[in-house]
Design a protein around this motif. Structure first.
Motif, mmCIF file in Angstrom:
data_model
loop_
_atom_site.group_PDB
_atom_site.id
_atom_site.type_symbol
_atom_site.label_atom_id
_atom_site.label_comp_id
_atom_site.label_asym_id
_atom_site.label_seq_id
_atom_site.Cartn_x
_atom_site.Cartn_y
_atom_site.Cartn_z
ATOM 1 N N LYS A 242 4.760 -5.782 2.920
ATOM 2 C CA LYS A 242 4.558 -4.350 3.735
ATOM 3 C C LYS A 242 4.912 -3.524 3.611
ATOM 4 N N SER A 245 3.767 0.062 7.949
ATOM 5 C CA SER A 245 3.406 -0.030 8.885
ATOM 6 C C SER A 245 2.937 0.407 10.150
ATOM 7 N N THR A 253 0.133 -4.240 9.581
ATOM 8 C CA THR A 253 0.200 -3.655 8.138
ATOM 9 C C THR A 253 -0.619 -2.971 7.963
ATOM 10 N N GLY A 256 -0.170 -2.837 2.478
ATOM 11 C CA GLY A 256 0.237 -3.921 1.766
ATOM 12 C C GLY A 256 0.319 -4.309 0.938
ATOM 13 N N ASP A 284 4.731 -14.513 8.936
ATOM 14 C CA ASP A 284 5.432 -13.392 9.119
ATOM 15 C C ASP A 284 7.445 -13.407 8.843
ATOM 16 N N GLN A 305 -4.842 -8.513 7.743
ATOM 17 C CA GLN A 305 -4.813 -7.918 6.141
ATOM 18 C C GLN A 305 -5.672 -9.050 4.917
#
Length: 487
Positions: A242, A245, A253, A256, A284, A305
């Motif tokens: 990231k 954010s 994100t 990214g 994550d 994403q």
């Protein structure tokens, strides 16, 4: 461009009522551009995503919503969609609740939908924060120190022992009742607050977890996306970081970058292999003060994403899963590291709030990219060259062809209407919030998917529990607080 036969239609399912979920639009465009007939089961109208030229039809979700423990209404809904389409389709779940519910009714959808086979309710197990903590301990995957208290007194004691503030999570956030004021993740400042939160366990519908707080900072938030065939065999996978954010530091994100990291990839591939995971996942990680990457969340579906991980031939995890489920060969991935993903609406907010440009420079400069892991390292041996606490080796400069390869979440020259619809809705929502703030009227009665909690960076790890019930004040906040959200 890879060979791709889009003769089988696809249904994108999202039960989370979030009209700004850009991942759903990404899945529609990804498959639609390949000639697939794409349908969506989402909220009425589909929001901005419903304006995409690549979407054949929007179908309403279950009437009255979905009880996570009784997914029969979803079965009835999907059977109706299947009958309207008239032939079997690939089903892509875009949020945790959808993935969990589909796994429970998968045997009854056989012949109507092509769905990744998941053993024994696996999506619910990995999305359960308590179960994930046990799996990480069992298979030596670094994870934040976690305590599952059995009483209010244990919760208070654990908060002091872990060091205030601590992160409090409900193990099954999809069971939280709407309008109860309970958030899936909360930053707890005092032992008394931890005790009070535990006392709402019955109302929350699942157990409370307390985790050591890992401060956010530059280069701390990483993620992994992958598509897996039978037995946890990776079809397409990659790690990223990231850059921005929203909310700032710990939210979704906004910007990214695809950056291969052997430690992140090895941990993710090992976990998927041992689970026998089949399907798409989004993990994550947060790097702690010692440089160790710790798994903080396991999402059994594509991340919003996911289009960041698109190779030079246009292949992404949704397409890879489609090819696998339709019996087609998934080609080897070629190129991709260095790509950038931008969610325009959130990137703008994050840049303004964080007072920095989306292109945040790092130690290696804007175009510095760690050397990717070798193809033969994608299996059990990936990442053996260094431990989770070590940083990547010397950065390489991305070739000119890789620089500036930006994937926008909303804007696309071949499909511009969703961007303009998002912009109008986003500005309208912002104007509505501004008007309520001026009138002093908060927006009550809604439990949103993102809960923002501000907290000081400092953790009072050296404090001892008080002898009296009254807890001392929390440590003084730094001038720049961290922010925590759930996705």
């Amino acid at each position: 461009m890879h060979a791709f036969d889009g003769h089988v239609p696809a249904v994108v399912l999202r039960l989370d009522r979030n009209p700004f979920h850009h991942g759903t639009l990404g899945a529609v465009r990804s498959l639609g551009r390949r000639g697939v007939e794409v349908h969506a089961v989402v909220e009425a109208g589909g929001g901005p995503m419903g304006r995409s030229r690549y979407l054949r039809a929007v179908h309403p979700g279950p009437t009255g919503g979905l009880d996570p423990e009784a997914p029969e209404t979803l079965l009835e809904c999907l059977v109706g969609v299947s009958e309207r389409i008239g032939r079997p389709a690939v089903l892509v779940a875009m949020d945790d609740l959808s993935a969990i519910a589909v796994a429970r009714i998968a045997p009854m959808l056989d012949g109507r939908f092509r769905i990744p086979h998941q053993p024994d309710g696996l999506p619910a197990r990995v999305a359960d924060k308590a179960e994930l903590s046990r799996l990480c301990a069992r298979w030596d995957v670094p994870h934040p120190e976690t305590v599952i208290p059995a009483s209010g007194a244990e919760a208070a004691e654990a908060a002091w022992r872990l060091g205030l503030p601590v992160v409090a999570k409900w193990s099954r956030p999809w069971l939280l009742p709407a309008g109860a004021g309970l958030r899936s993740t909360t930053l707890v400042h005092t032992a008394a607050e931890a005790r009070r939160l535990y006392e709402r366990t019955e109302e929350a519908g699942s157990r409370l977890l307390l985790q050591r707080f890992l401060p956010a900072g530059t280069d701390t938030d990483w993620f992994f996306h992958g598509a897996f065939g039978r037995g946890g065999h990776p079809l397409l996978a990659g790690s990223g970081r990231k850059e921005l954010s929203w909310p700032v530091r710990t939210g979704l994100t906004a910007v990214g970058r695809w950056l291969p990291d052997p430690a992140v990839e090895e941990a993710a591939l090992r976990l998927a292999r041992r689970l026998g995971y089949q399907g798409i996942l989004d993990l994550d990680f947060r790097r702690d003060e010692k440089g160790c990457f710790r798994l903080v969340d396991f999402n059994p579906r594509p991340g919003a994403q996911f289009r960041l991980f698109t190779d030079a031939g246009g292949l992404d995890v949704v397409q890879a899963m489609y090819l696998d489920l339709t019996g087609q060969r998934v080609p080897e991935s070629a190129g991709g590291p260095g790509r950038v993903f931008v969610a325009e609406n959130y990137a703008l907010l994050a840049a303004v709030r964080g007072r920095q440009l989306p292109w945040r420079s790092s130690a290696g400069g804007r175009d510095a990219v760690p050397a990717p892991a070798r193809a033969e390292d994608a299996g059990a041996g990936a990442g053996q060259g260094r431990t989770a606490g070590e940083r990547p080796g010397p950065a390489r400069v991305a070739p000119r062809a890789e620089r500036g390869r930006v994937e926008a979440a909303w804007f696309a020259a071949d499909d511009p209407m969703p961007f303009f619809a998002m912009l109008a809705a986003f500005l309208g929502r912002g104007a509505g919030k501004g008007a309520r703030a001026l009138r002093g009227v908060p927006a009550h009665g809604r439990r949103t998917a993102r809960a923002v909690v501000r907290a000081p960076r400092q953790r009072a790890r050296d404090l001892t529990p008080p002898a009296a019930p009254a807890a001392p004040g929390t440590p003084a906040a730094s001038a720049e607080p961290d922010e925590l959200v759930t996705r």
